[in-house]
Design a protein around this motif. Sequence first.
Motif, mmCIF file in Angstrom:
data_model
loop_
_atom_site.group_PDB
_atom_site.id
_atom_site.type_symbol
_atom_site.label_atom_id
_atom_site.label_comp_id
_atom_site.label_asym_id
_atom_site.label_seq_id
_atom_site.Cartn_x
_atom_site.Cartn_y
_atom_site.Cartn_z
ATOM 1 N N THR A 168 -11.088 -5.927 -2.541
ATOM 2 C CA THR A 168 -10.821 -7.291 -3.216
ATOM 3 C C THR A 168 -12.125 -8.076 -3.582
ATOM 4 O O THR A 168 -12.236 -8.958 -4.308
ATOM 5 N N THR A 169 -13.420 -7.413 -3.449
ATOM 6 C CA THR A 169 -14.686 -7.834 -3.795
ATOM 7 C C THR A 169 -15.211 -7.014 -4.604
ATOM 8 O O THR A 169 -16.415 -7.174 -5.224
ATOM 9 N N LEU A 170 -14.816 -5.881 -5.088
ATOM 10 C CA LEU A 170 -15.392 -4.992 -6.145
ATOM 11 C C LEU A 170 -15.469 -5.581 -7.445
ATOM 12 O O LEU A 170 -16.449 -5.317 -8.061
ATOM 13 N N HIS A 171 -14.766 -6.630 -7.588
ATOM 14 C CA HIS A 171 -14.968 -7.184 -9.036
ATOM 15 C C HIS A 171 -15.558 -8.661 -9.005
ATOM 16 O O HIS A 171 -15.217 -9.666 -9.862
ATOM 17 N N GLY A 172 -16.332 -9.026 -7.993
ATOM 18 C CA GLY A 172 -16.917 -10.266 -7.534
ATOM 19 C C GLY A 172 -15.715 -11.441 -7.493
ATOM 20 O O GLY A 172 -14.623 -11.296 -6.873
ATOM 21 N N ASP A 173 -16.034 -12.296 -8.448
ATOM 22 C CA ASP A 173 -14.990 -13.494 -8.138
ATOM 23 C C ASP A 173 -13.709 -13.306 -9.420
ATOM 24 O O ASP A 173 -13.092 -14.364 -9.342
ATOM 25 N N GLU A 174 -13.968 -12.377 -10.070
ATOM 26 C CA GLU A 174 -12.869 -12.025 -11.062
ATOM 27 C C GLU A 174 -11.286 -12.117 -10.183
ATOM 28 O O GLU A 174 -11.341 -11.006 -9.253
ATOM 29 N N PRO A 175 -10.347 -12.579 -10.581
ATOM 30 C CA PRO A 175 -9.073 -12.318 -9.788
ATOM 31 C C PRO A 175 -8.571 -10.956 -10.211
ATOM 32 O O PRO A 175 -8.754 -10.653 -11.324
ATOM 33 N N VAL A 176 -7.906 -10.404 -9.139
ATOM 34 C CA VAL A 176 -7.331 -9.085 -9.620
ATOM 35 C C VAL A 176 -5.826 -8.990 -9.071
ATOM 36 O O VAL A 176 -5.434 -9.486 -8.078
ATOM 37 N N PHE A 177 -5.211 -8.284 -9.828
ATOM 38 C CA PHE A 177 -3.577 -8.124 -9.484
ATOM 39 C C PHE A 177 -3.809 -6.600 -9.019
ATOM 40 O O PHE A 177 -3.973 -5.797 -9.859
ATOM 41 N N PHE A 178 -3.209 -6.426 -8.092
ATOM 42 C CA PHE A 178 -3.261 -5.224 -7.561
ATOM 43 C C PHE A 178 -1.619 -4.443 -7.410
ATOM 44 O O PHE A 178 -0.698 -5.201 -7.115
ATOM 45 N N HIS A 179 -1.469 -3.452 -8.166
ATOM 46 C CA HIS A 179 -0.177 -2.669 -8.271
ATOM 47 C C HIS A 179 -0.482 -1.375 -7.305
ATOM 48 O O HIS A 179 -1.142 -0.707 -7.428
ATOM 49 N N VAL A 180 0.163 -1.421 -6.056
ATOM 50 C CA VAL A 180 -0.004 -0.346 -5.071
ATOM 51 C C VAL A 180 1.121 0.503 -4.931
ATOM 52 O O VAL A 180 2.229 0.214 -4.969
ATOM 53 N N LEU A 181 0.493 1.848 -5.161
ATOM 54 C CA LEU A 181 1.353 2.969 -4.848
ATOM 55 C C LEU A 181 1.011 3.575 -3.472
ATOM 56 O O LEU A 181 -0.287 3.870 -3.093
ATOM 57 N N LEU A 182 2.039 3.573 -2.803
ATOM 58 C CA LEU A 182 1.796 4.530 -1.525
ATOM 59 C C LEU A 182 2.593 5.535 -1.382
ATOM 60 O O LEU A 182 3.977 5.526 -1.585
ATOM 61 N N GLN A 183 2.044 6.774 -0.986
ATOM 62 C CA GLN A 183 2.809 8.018 -0.705
ATOM 63 C C GLN A 183 2.824 8.292 0.767
ATOM 64 O O GLN A 183 1.601 8.575 1.043
ATOM 65 N N PRO A 184 3.696 8.197 1.430
ATOM 66 C CA PRO A 184 3.566 8.443 2.939
ATOM 67 C C PRO A 184 2.967 9.775 3.001
ATOM 68 O O PRO A 184 3.060 10.946 2.237
ATOM 69 N N ALA A 206 2.737 6.645 -15.158
ATOM 70 C CA ALA A 206 3.656 5.630 -15.626
ATOM 71 C C ALA A 206 3.340 4.216 -15.437
ATOM 72 O O ALA A 206 3.301 3.573 -16.090
ATOM 73 N N LEU A 207 2.604 4.003 -14.242
ATOM 74 C CA LEU A 207 2.497 2.626 -13.721
ATOM 75 C C LEU A 207 1.352 2.086 -14.467
ATOM 76 O O LEU A 207 1.142 0.905 -14.764
#
Length: 160
Positions: free
Chosen positions: A21-37, A109-110
């Motif tokens: 969440t801090t990688l881009h400084g103060d720029e807001p980030v939308f995370f699309h999370v993919l989890l493969q068990p 695809a995502l």
Amino acid sequence: MFTSVLMIEKALTTADVEFVTTLHGDEPVFFHVLLQPRGDQADRLLRAIDDIALGELDEAVREGETPEGTEALGVGQQALDVSLQALRAAGSEAEGRLVEDHPLDALKALVGEVDADEVIVLTDPHYVEEFFHRDWASRARHKVGVPVLKLFSHSKAQQE
């Protein structure tokens, strides 16, 4: 807003959330999370070799206890839910889904669906796969058409 696709294999730790969440400084980030068990992404032998390479002999012995297939889905959903809540609590927007088959196809695809700016692969080290460039990040770089950042998880997730 910056759009990141975050590919994970287990619940994010507090340190992981802070890091991404801090990688881009103060720029807001939308995370699309993919989890493969984890049980679906590599066979037991490769995971055991990785554990031994990391000096985690106890983990190597317990690889047979790792849920696989449909048994891994409940654990995976819980890890995804915990990760999404943690990202949102840190001030980011986040949505996610489990990936059961063909994780790189789902990733590609995502990336196209959400017009992602980058892919972040956050994982434990997988030395055998990395050596042969068969890990997610190495293969994704040739498939998704956006920058792929590979990060290693900071510590083990606490799950109960």
